[in-house]
Enzyme design. Structure first.
Site: not given
Ligand SMILES: *Cc1c(COP(=O)(O)O)cnc(C)c1O
Length: 465
Positions: A112
């Protein structure tokens, strides 16, 4: 570049407006009006460029006139200056044809950060220019929250409120959100699950007075700028492995469908991608959709990969728009059906298109644990549970076809989920140095009922607007 809503009722916006508003007022999501193209020659030239330089080339068509080239380059440099790896998103080779794309080298140890650090820069630039303040409200299943808080913690123009499901995030994730200790950063522990948090945020956005009074803005993965920033690492990874000279496939641990939709966009831009693999945990709405053509909500299951514990994948709406050849009426009808009956059915044509680009799998808790252990034993790599889900489905796909390099996304650092990782391997993953004192920092958190009015009151009281 102009942007349109997937439900077709909103006016067209430019990038700046899309960035700040997040969600379209007709309930849809913004997508670019046309997909820009990167020529194969330009792709070849990327081989000589840094992550930041490729980021500029890939994103510039989407941001249009919003920033001058100089401004945009500077923002990209700043955004990635806090990553602890020079390559920003490095590749690690596991076996002959299988690679891990490490996306956890940013401030909060999950992918993120890649988008959020840049979004922080872009927001501040635009707000300063317009002499405005804003309130960021986000729901998080664990990682978005801390990434948003880190990205805005030094901002004097933005207050951040993060709603997370009380007791359903890991202790590291919670502490990352509750120990920032800045007056503009607020952690709200909601007595409910992630979908409740997401629904509360939606309700705040659907209240025009609240939205305007606080100049509300969203940085969840429905914000186009998130998706846009994530396109970049699919390009850099493929280029590192010889693209466009050879194709690659990606296995993406998936929750809200934001990350894998960014991969789909990379393919639209011209990146040579063979298959996009949707890797789900036991919350397998997308896998069931690929199998049956029916997208139907089921109860939420708690797993050891909590950042993917999501019932409905909001960004799937963007893909739906493409599957229906950009017909907003078809998207509207599907979404109405989802709201009323808890499901919608894809046409045969849409389902065939979906299966052409995507493969999917859903992984049990036992399998996730086994893969964490195996990956350490076989390759000496400690992976987080989300990454393990990605590896498991990549392996399954390779039973059918593994002609091209497979790149599995390592979405978080294993130390974010120490309890699960230790249970599976006997090893305690060490937190990077900058978090050495995380467990002795004082926590500041407000526990709140799953009650929209109470939460609105709290936010109104605490915002500086
Ligand atoms: C947010 C997240 C995901 C999922 O990603 P999306 O874009 O919501 O499909 C997978 N793994 C981790 C560690 C995340 O923080």
């Amino acid at each position: 570049m102009r942007y349109v809503s997937t439900r077709g009722q909103d006016e067209e916006l430019n990038f700046e407006e899309v960035l700040i508003s997040g969600l379209a007022t007709d309930g849809g999501l913004y997508v670019p009006k046309i997909w820009p193209k990167i020529s194969q020659n330009d792709m070849y030239s990327f081989a000589d460029l840094s992550y930041q330089e490729i980021a500029f080339q890939v994103m510039k068509p989407f941001t249009g006139e919003t920033f001058s080239d100089e401004e945009f380059i500077e923002m990209i440099e700043k955004a990635y200056s806090k990553f602890d790896h020079e390559a920003i998103c490095p590749l690690v080779q596991l076996s002959k044809n299988h690679f891990l794309l490490e996306l956890f080298h940013g401030p909060t140890l999950a992918f993120k950060d890649v988008a959020m650090q840049l979004i922080g820069q872009m927001f501040n630039k635009i707000l300063k220019r317009k002499n405005l303040k804003a309130t960021v409200i986000a729901a998080t299943s664990g990682d978005t929250g801390s990434a948003a808080m880190e990205a805005f913690k030094k901002s004097e123009l933005v207050d951040v409120f993060v709603l997370f499901p009380d007791g359903r995030v890991s202790e590291v994730q919670r502490r990352q959100m509750t120990t920032i200790s800045r007056s503009n950063i607020h952690a709200l522990a909601v007595q409910g699950d992630f979908d409740d948090c997401q629904s509360l945020v939606k309700q705040m956005f659907n209240d025009p007075k609240f939205r305007n009074d606080l100049n509300l803005t969203g940085v969840n993965s429905i914000n186009w700028a998130r998706v846009m920033s994530q396109i970049v690492y699919f390009v850099t990874a493929a280029v590192a492995l010889g693209s466009p000279g050879r194709k690659v496939s990606f296995s993406v641990p998936t929750g809200n469908f934001g990350d894998i939709f960014a991969a789909f966009v990379a393919k639209k831009l011209g990146l040579q991608i063979d298959k996009l693999i949707i890797a789900s945990n036991q919350n397998d709405i997308l896998h069931r959709t690929l199998l049956s053509g029916v997208y139907s909500k089921e109860g939420l299951k708690e797993t050891i990969s909590p950042s993917m514990d999501i019932q409905v994948a909001s960004n799937f709406e963007r893909l739906l728009f493409e599957l229906y050849d950009r017909d907003p009426k078809a998207v509207q009808a599907s979404m109405e059906s989802l709201a009323i009956d808890g499901k919608f059915i894809l046409t045969d044509n849409a389902l065939n298109k979906l299966r052409q680009d995507f493969f999917s799998g859903s992984v049990s808790e036992e399998m996730t644990a086994r893969i964490i252990k195996q990956t350490l034993n076989q390759y000496g790599e400690l992976v987080c549970p989300h990454t393990a889900v990605g590896l498991a489905v990549a392996n399954k796909f390779c039973e059918f076809s593994c002609g091209v390099p497979m790149i599995t996304l390592a979405t978080a650092h294993p130390s974010k989920f120490p309890e699960s990782v230790k249970r599976c391997t006997g090893r305690d993953p060490t937190l990077p140095n900058r978090y050495a004192d995380l467990f002795s920092r004082t926590e500041e958190v407000l526990t709140v009922k799953n009650d929209i009015n109470e939460i609105k009151t709290i936010i109104r009281e605490r915002t500086s607007i």
